[in-house]
Design a protein around this motif. Structure first.
Motif, PDB file in Angstrom:
ATOM      1  N   LEU A  83       0.817  -1.200   0.000  1.00 48.36           N
ATOM      2  CA  LEU A  83       0.000   0.000   0.000  1.00 48.36           C
ATOM      3  C   LEU A  83       0.856   1.256   0.000  1.00 48.36           C
ATOM      4  N   GLU A  84       1.948   1.223   0.743  1.00 47.85           N
ATOM      5  CA  GLU A  84       2.857   2.373   0.783  1.00 47.85           C
ATOM      6  C   GLU A  84       3.424   2.644  -0.606  1.00 47.85           C
ATOM      7  N   ARG A  85       3.819   1.581  -1.283  1.00 48.22           N
ATOM      8  CA  ARG A  85       4.394   1.725  -2.622  1.00 48.22           C
ATOM      9  C   ARG A  85       3.374   2.265  -3.624  1.00 48.22           C
ATOM     10  N   GLU A  86       2.111   1.877  -3.462  1.00 40.79           N
ATOM     11  CA  GLU A  86       1.064   2.293  -4.393  1.00 40.79           C
ATOM     12  C   GLU A  86       0.431   3.628  -4.022  1.00 40.79           C
ATOM     13  N   GLY A  87       0.818   4.208  -2.873  1.00 44.68           N
ATOM     14  CA  GLY A  87       0.227   5.478  -2.454  1.00 44.68           C
ATOM     15  C   GLY A  87      -1.208   5.346  -1.995  1.00 44.68           C
ATOM     16  N   ILE A  88      -1.550   4.188  -1.413  1.00 45.60           N
ATOM     17  CA  ILE A  88      -2.922   3.899  -0.972  1.00 45.60           C
ATOM     18  C   ILE A  88      -2.958   3.822   0.550  1.00 45.60           C
ATOM     19  N   ALA A  89      -4.060   4.266   1.128  1.00 39.79           N
ATOM     20  CA  ALA A  89      -4.283   4.087   2.561  1.00 39.79           C
ATOM     21  C   ALA A  89      -5.724   3.671   2.791  1.00 39.79           C
ATOM     22  N   HIS A  90      -5.909   2.644   3.614  1.00 37.62           N
ATOM     23  CA  HIS A  90      -7.259   2.182   3.941  1.00 37.62           C
ATOM     24  C   HIS A  90      -7.991   3.197   4.806  1.00 37.62           C
ATOM     25  N   GLY A  91      -7.307   3.749   5.790  1.00 39.64           N
ATOM     26  CA  GLY A  91      -7.872   4.794   6.629  1.00 39.64           C
ATOM     27  C   GLY A  91      -8.449   4.342   7.953  1.00 39.64           C
ATOM     28  N   ASP A  92      -8.736   3.044   8.097  1.00 35.86           N
ATOM     29  CA  ASP A  92      -9.324   2.571   9.360  1.00 35.86           C
ATOM     30  C   ASP A  92      -8.954   1.110   9.593  1.00 35.86           C
ATOM     31  N   ILE A  93      -7.658   0.840   9.655  1.00 37.38           N
ATOM     32  CA  ILE A  93      -7.176  -0.508   9.955  1.00 37.38           C
ATOM     33  C   ILE A  93      -7.471  -0.797  11.423  1.00 37.38           C
ATOM     34  N   GLN A  94      -8.291  -1.806  11.689  1.00 34.96           N
ATOM     35  CA  GLN A  94      -8.656  -2.158  13.058  1.00 34.96           C
ATOM     36  C   GLN A  94      -9.313  -3.533  13.048  1.00 34.96           C
ATOM     37  N   ASN A  95      -9.567  -4.069  14.226  1.00 29.34           N
ATOM     38  CA  ASN A  95     -10.071  -5.441  14.358  1.00 29.34           C
ATOM     39  C   ASN A  95     -11.298  -5.714  13.494  1.00 29.34           C
ATOM     40  N   GLY A  96     -12.244  -4.782  13.467  1.00 30.84           N
ATOM     41  CA  GLY A  96     -13.497  -5.023  12.768  1.00 30.84           C
ATOM     42  C   GLY A  96     -13.404  -4.908  11.264  1.00 30.84           C
ATOM     43  N   ASN A  97     -12.347  -4.274  10.750  1.00 24.89           N
ATOM     44  CA  ASN A  97     -12.196  -4.086   9.308  1.00 24.89           C
ATOM     45  C   ASN A  97     -11.160  -5.011   8.693  1.00 24.89           C
ATOM     46  N   VAL A  98     -10.686  -5.961   9.467  1.00 16.59           N
ATOM     47  CA  VAL A  98      -9.751  -6.970   8.974  1.00 16.59           C
ATOM     48  C   VAL A  98     -10.396  -8.338   9.147  1.00 16.59           C
ATOM     49  N   MET A  99     -10.515  -9.069   8.071  1.00 12.01           N
ATOM     50  CA  MET A  99     -11.043 -10.428   8.099  1.00 12.01           C
ATOM     51  C   MET A  99      -9.903 -11.408   7.853  1.00 12.01           C
ATOM     52  N   VAL A 100      -9.979 -12.547   8.538  1.00 13.32           N
ATOM     53  CA  VAL A 100      -9.006 -13.627   8.310  1.00 13.32           C
ATOM     54  C   VAL A 100      -9.801 -14.819   7.788  1.00 13.32           C
ATOM     55  N   ALA A 101      -9.573 -15.144   6.513  1.00  9.89           N
ATOM     56  CA  ALA A 101     -10.299 -16.226   5.847  1.00  9.89           C
ATOM     57  C   ALA A 101      -9.303 -17.270   5.371  1.00  9.89           C
ATOM     58  N   ASP A 102      -9.381 -18.471   5.938  1.00 10.41           N
ATOM     59  CA  ASP A 102      -8.454 -19.553   5.596  1.00 10.41           C
ATOM     60  C   ASP A 102      -7.004 -19.109   5.746  1.00 10.41           C
ATOM     61  N   GLY A 103      -6.764 -18.353   6.794  1.00  9.39           N
ATOM     62  CA  GLY A 103      -5.402 -17.909   7.074  1.00  9.39           C
ATOM     63  C   GLY A 103      -4.946 -16.706   6.276  1.00  9.39           C
ATOM     64  N   GLU A 104      -5.796 -16.193   5.389  1.00 12.09           N
ATOM     65  CA  GLU A 104      -5.435 -15.048   4.557  1.00 12.09           C
ATOM     66  C   GLU A 104      -6.142 -13.789   5.059  1.00 12.09           C
ATOM     67  N   ILE A 105      -5.452 -12.651   4.968  1.00 10.99           N
ATOM     68  CA  ILE A 105      -5.983 -11.387   5.463  1.00 10.99           C
ATOM     69  C   ILE A 105      -6.731 -10.650   4.360  1.00 10.99           C
ATOM     70  N   GLY A 120      -4.906  11.093   3.591  1.00 12.94           N
ATOM     71  CA  GLY A 120      -3.820  11.022   2.627  1.00 12.94           C
ATOM     72  C   GLY A 120      -3.147   9.663   2.633  1.00 12.94           C
ATOM     73  N   PRO A 121      -2.088   9.499   1.864  1.00 16.88           N
ATOM     74  CA  PRO A 121      -1.466   8.177   1.687  1.00 16.88           C
ATOM     75  C   PRO A 121      -0.767   7.634   2.925  1.00 16.88           C
ATOM     76  N   GLY A 122      -0.481   8.465   3.932  1.00 16.15           N
ATOM     77  CA  GLY A 122       0.220   7.986   5.123  1.00 16.15           C
ATOM     78  C   GLY A 122      -0.676   7.635   6.288  1.00 16.15           C
ATOM     79  N   MET A 123      -1.982   7.578   6.071  1.00 15.16           N
ATOM     80  CA  MET A 123      -2.925   7.377   7.185  1.00 15.16           C
ATOM     81  C   MET A 123      -2.718   6.070   7.934  1.00 15.16           C
ATOM     82  N   ASP A 124      -2.272   5.018   7.242  1.00 11.06           N
ATOM     83  CA  ASP A 124      -2.217   3.684   7.859  1.00 11.06           C
ATOM     84  C   ASP A 124      -0.907   3.395   8.583  1.00 11.06           C
ATOM     85  N   ARG A 125       0.055   4.270   8.486  1.00 11.17           N
ATOM     86  CA  ARG A 125       1.378   3.958   9.036  1.00 11.17           C
ATOM     87  C   ARG A 125       1.321   3.642  10.529  1.00 11.17           C
TER      88      ARG A 125
END
Length: 521
Positions: free
Chosen positions: A147-169, A206-211
């Motif tokens: 995401l850093e390389r692509e200039g993208i930020a999710h904006g709200d990385i947290q428990n409820g916005n991350v799913m783990v499906a078959d070991g994949e995020i 902006g692009p640094g929101m997730d750091r």
């Protein structure tokens, strides 16, 4: 625009054929709870319903708050995500005319349903599985780097916005996402507070929101790998992993920071993260920089690991005031006799350079309350002789030996505040051979802007102290290396403690105040 609320959506969505505009969703069945009401998951801006159509299972997000320029943002996000070769995002489409509620049409987002657990639920199941935690760490590092390389930020990385499906995020909920082409500063949310820098504002879009969030995630997972017991204590009902917003706002007074700084493998990164929390948001490094120790902002309170000041007091009778970090019991056998118990009460990790309290078998026999884990975190004042240091190739320990019950005095926060305040605000002693100063014998110490140079303590002959007469007991004289900056206008110990977080509340250990008690026969 005034958006519908949960009762309005509930009423409409129970009749998908009439509510939805999309032909596929019209044929869908909405998941219900045991009362026959639509099963809903809430988010910052939207309510999410599970809808199973003849073709697929979907997550339908219905907005109850307005997101400025929502269609333009989702169009830009969709275009960018579909161009990426990474599997952490799910397919979605934004429908400006998505659902009819009380004869008005509102937008929705239809996303592919992810069969898995939210990160919070997954951690409940895997917090004691180091292999799974390490894989998750590795995956998050890869996602953060991409995401850093692509200039993208999710904006709200947290428990409820991350799913783990078959070991994949998988990352879900793209309401606050930033992609190239959007205007920085035009945000609509600040993310979950337990995963965000205390300085985060909507203007930081902006692009640094997730750091910051990725650093908090990585350090949290590493901490669970090192000590799984901290999860149940700090998980906050699944809303976080180990850190809370209060920890970020005041790391100097944070219990979890104290715990991390007692872990030899994590104390360096814990110090760095504390500095990041106290620095401006713009100074937050990338996760790769954090892991390599690059571009870490300067700490407000410089962190030292020196015992030089305490070493000058070897052989003196001193008072030690501090917070207990570890209790280390043991036993030793000499000759053919029975093994004898002992306990070390540490003000830092035993693997480091610390000051501690030593209680041998004779001293333990005189204590009414035996040292235990219940003592950890308590303030204590101990008076005794500063012993000759015990030193190995890895660490150096200075200790005071407790032989009598009366040597230990327990302090609450208020009492500790008064003691520290009285030392900090005391005028310099008139004796030219002594200096009013304090020292940190812990791995964390603050060097105040105005540090007084301590004068050498004249050797004291045994017997009476000549040339001085006293009418009564005198207070302990501070006698080590670093001067305490005077705090003006202190009206209470709590305000005093709040005013000096950089040097009193140690990160993972204590601030040890060593004061010389002049002895008279």
């Amino acid at each position: 625009m005034s958006y519908p609320q949960i009762t309005d959506y509930h009423e409409a969505i129970q009749h998908p054929a009439q509510a939805f505009i999309d032909p596929d969703l019209k044929q869908g069945a909405v998941a219900e709870n045991n009362l026959g009401l639509p099963l809903v998951m809430s988010g910052g801006f939207a309510l999410t319903y599970a809808v199973t159509t003849p073709r697929r299972k979907c997550a339908v997000r219905c907005f109850h708050r307005e997101i400025p320029a929502i269609q333009q943002k989702y169009d830009a996000t969709s275009k960018k995500l579909r161009s990426l070769a990474i599997g952490c995002f799910v397919d979605f489409d934004f429908q400006q005319s998505g659902i009819s509620v009380r004869q008005r049409v509102f937008p929705i987002v239809r996303m592919d349903w992810v069969e898995g657990d939210t990160l919070g639920i997954w951690l409940d199941k895997n917090f004691n599985n180091p292999g799974a935690l390490e894989k998750a760490r590795t995956d998050f590092v890869a996602i953060a780097r991409f995401l850093e390389r692509e200039g993208i930020a999710h904006g709200d990385i947290q428990n409820g916005n991350v799913m783990v499906a078959d070991g994949e995020i998988k990352l879900i909920d793209y309401d606050g996402m930033f992609v190239p082409g959007m205007h920085p500063g035009n945000g609509s949310e600040t993310g979950h507070r337990h995963f965000q820098h205390p300085g985060r504002r909507v203007s930081n879009f902006g692009p640094g929101m997730d750091r910051f969030s990725f650093i908090a995630l990585d350090l949290s997972l590493r901490a669970l790998i090192e000590d799984r017991s901290i999860y149940s204590k700090f998980r906050e009902g699944g809303e976080t992993i180990i850190f809370k917003a209060n920890d970020f706002a005041d790391p100097q007074n944070s219990e979890i920071f104290r715990r991390l700084l007692a872990m030899p493998k994590l104390k360096g990164q814990a110090r760095s993260f504390a500095a990041i929390c106290e620095a401006p948001l713009a100074a937050v490094p990338t996760l790769d920089e954090f892991l390599s120790g690059r571009n870490i902002p300067a700490a407000k309170a410089p962190i030292n690991a020196t015992l030089a000041s305490a070493l000058q007091r070897v052989g003196d009778r001193v008072e030690l005031i501090g917070r207990i970090v570890e209790i280390k019991p043991g036993s030793r056998k000499q000759g053919k006799g029975r093994s004898k118990r002992y306990v070390f009460i540490n003000f830092g990790s035993w693997r480091g350079n610390i000051v501690k309290i030593s209680i041998w078998s004779d001293g333990l026999a005189r204590l009414k309350e035996q040292p235990s884990a219940k003592w950890i975190g308590r303030w204590v004042s101990v008076t005794g002789l500063m012993d000759v240091p015990y030193e190995t190739k890895l660490y150096k320990h200075l200790s005071i030996t407790v032989q009598e019950e009366g040597q230990i005095q327990w302090l609450d926060d208020a009492q500790a505040g008064f003691r520290l305040a009285s030392i900090a605000m005391a005028p310099p002693p008139r004796d030219r051979g002594l200096t009013g100063a304090v020292s940190s014998a812990s791995p964390v110490a603050a060097s105040p802007p105005a540090a007084a140079k301590p004068k050498a303590l004249r050797p004291r002959s045994q017997g009476t102290a000549r040339g001085h007469k006293r009418a009564g007991p005198q207070p302990p004289i501070p006698a080590t290396a670093i001067a305490v900056p005077a705090q003006q206008g202190i009206q209470s110990p709590r305000r005093f403690l709040a005013a000096i977080p950089q040097w009193v509340w140690a990160i993972g250990t204590i601030i040890a105040l060593i004061t010389l008690i002049r002895m008279y026969a």
